[in-house]
Design a protein around this motif. Structure first.
Motif, PDB file in Angstrom:
ATOM      1  N   SER A 135       2.737 -11.272   1.408  1.00 21.55           N
ATOM      2  CA  SER A 135       3.773 -10.149   1.302  1.00 21.55           C
ATOM      3  C   SER A 135       5.054 -10.921   1.453  1.00 21.55           C
ATOM      4  O   SER A 135       5.845 -10.495   0.738  1.00 21.55           O
ATOM      5  CB  SER A 135       3.419  -9.133   2.253  1.00 21.55           C
TER       6      SER A 135
ATOM      7  N   TYR B 140      -4.844  -7.972  -7.213  1.00 17.86           N
ATOM      8  CA  TYR B 140      -4.796  -8.306  -5.654  1.00 17.86           C
ATOM      9  C   TYR B 140      -5.903  -7.608  -4.671  1.00 17.86           C
ATOM     10  O   TYR B 140      -6.520  -8.378  -4.026  1.00 17.86           O
ATOM     11  CB  TYR B 140      -3.404  -8.035  -5.087  1.00 17.86           C
TER      12      TYR B 140
ATOM     13  N   GLU C  25       1.039  -6.479  -3.364  1.00 18.18           N
ATOM     14  CA  GLU C  25      -0.427  -6.577  -2.493  1.00 18.18           C
ATOM     15  C   GLU C  25      -1.281  -5.164  -2.702  1.00 18.18           C
ATOM     16  O   GLU C  25      -2.054  -4.946  -2.226  1.00 18.18           O
ATOM     17  CB  GLU C  25      -0.003  -6.735  -1.108  1.00 18.18           C
TER      18      GLU C  25
ATOM     19  N   TYR D 272      -9.047  -9.388  -3.122  1.00 22.87           N
ATOM     20  CA  TYR D 272      -9.251  -9.165  -1.521  1.00 22.87           C
ATOM     21  C   TYR D 272     -10.522  -8.630  -1.172  1.00 22.87           C
ATOM     22  O   TYR D 272     -11.034  -9.064  -0.033  1.00 22.87           O
ATOM     23  CB  TYR D 272      -8.059  -7.994  -0.985  1.00 22.87           C
TER      24      TYR D 272
ATOM     25  N   ASN E 275      -5.396 -10.898   7.643  1.00 24.10           N
ATOM     26  CA  ASN E 275      -4.251 -10.252   7.763  1.00 24.10           C
ATOM     27  C   ASN E 275      -3.035 -11.259   7.741  1.00 24.10           C
ATOM     28  O   ASN E 275      -1.968 -11.084   7.249  1.00 24.10           O
ATOM     29  CB  ASN E 275      -4.178  -9.640   9.219  1.00 24.10           C
TER      30      ASN E 275
ATOM     31  N   ASN F 223      -2.332 -12.271   4.316  1.00 26.10           N
ATOM     32  CA  ASN F 223      -1.703 -10.957   3.541  1.00 26.10           C
ATOM     33  C   ASN F 223      -0.369 -11.017   3.903  1.00 26.10           C
ATOM     34  O   ASN F 223       0.692 -10.714   3.015  1.00 26.10           O
ATOM     35  CB  ASN F 223      -2.387  -9.716   3.873  1.00 26.10           C
TER      36      ASN F 223
END
Length: 201
Positions: free
Chosen positions: A172, A117, A112, A121, A165, A168
């Motif tokens: 992750s 990435y 990330e 994003y 979020n 993400n």
């Protein structure tokens, strides 16, 4: 030897290590792992506050973090100087065995934090902002309607940010789980090889 040094050698024992003074700044020294954890926090915070890759790099530079490109602009390296000492770390790197495709080692901050990435994003973030702007334009036909639209847009942005979020975090966690699995498989293979070697011996 501490107790019998003089008896064995005929010389008096002095321990130079115990005579050394402890560093005055020992509590203020920054370890590499501490720096990397702090760097991740700064990057995550800046990423949420800006809307473009260019602005992201500029804000990091303002915070004393330089970003340099490698692999012909495909990957990044983060640099920072703290108390006269320079630290640097790759965004993400895996060393792969070309013969069988096994991952030999994984380094860097994580997927990330890579250029690819972060580019995707900010594209997604920009797209959502354009959608929000279009929605506001279409519904600006009265003051009361405008206020309702702004409130609705704020809720949409909050919900979208929360979804982003969450996405993400999931990415992750997935990347970490996959890396952990790959490490476990590698360790199992190495253990199996050692056992096989021991048996052959």
């Amino acid at each position: 030897m501490i107790n019998n040094y003089q008896f064995v050698t005929g010389h008096r024992w002095t321990n130079p290590i115990h005579n050394q003074q402890e560093r005055q700044d020992v509590n203020n020294l920054t370890t590499r792992s501490e720096w990397q954890q702090n760097l991740k926090k700064i990057i995550a915070q800046v990423r949420c506050e800006v809307n473009s890759l260019k602005e992201f790099i500029r804000r990091l530079n303002d915070a004393g973090i330089a970003v340099t490109e490698r692999q012909k602009g495909k990957a990044w390296t983060y640099h920072q100087t703290i108390k006269g000492k320079e630290y640097k770390v790759r965004d993400f790197y895996q060393r792969v065995d070309k013969s069988n495709g096994d991952i030999l080692s994984t380094r860097g901050l994580g997927r990330e934090f890579t250029k690819s990435y972060l580019t995707s994003y900010f594209k997604q973030k920009d797209k959502e902002m354009e959608e929000d702007t279009d929605e506001r334009r279409q519904s600006e036909d009265g003051e009361l309607k405008k206020i309702k639209t702004m409130a609705r847009d704020a809720r949409i942005r909050t919900a979208r940010q929360q979804r982003l979020n969450q996405l993400n975090r999931q990415r992750s966690e997935f990347a970490q789980a996959r890396e952990q699995k790959q490490r476990s498989l590698k360790e199992a293979r190495l253990s199996h090889r050692r056992i096989s070697k021991a048996r052959r011996r």
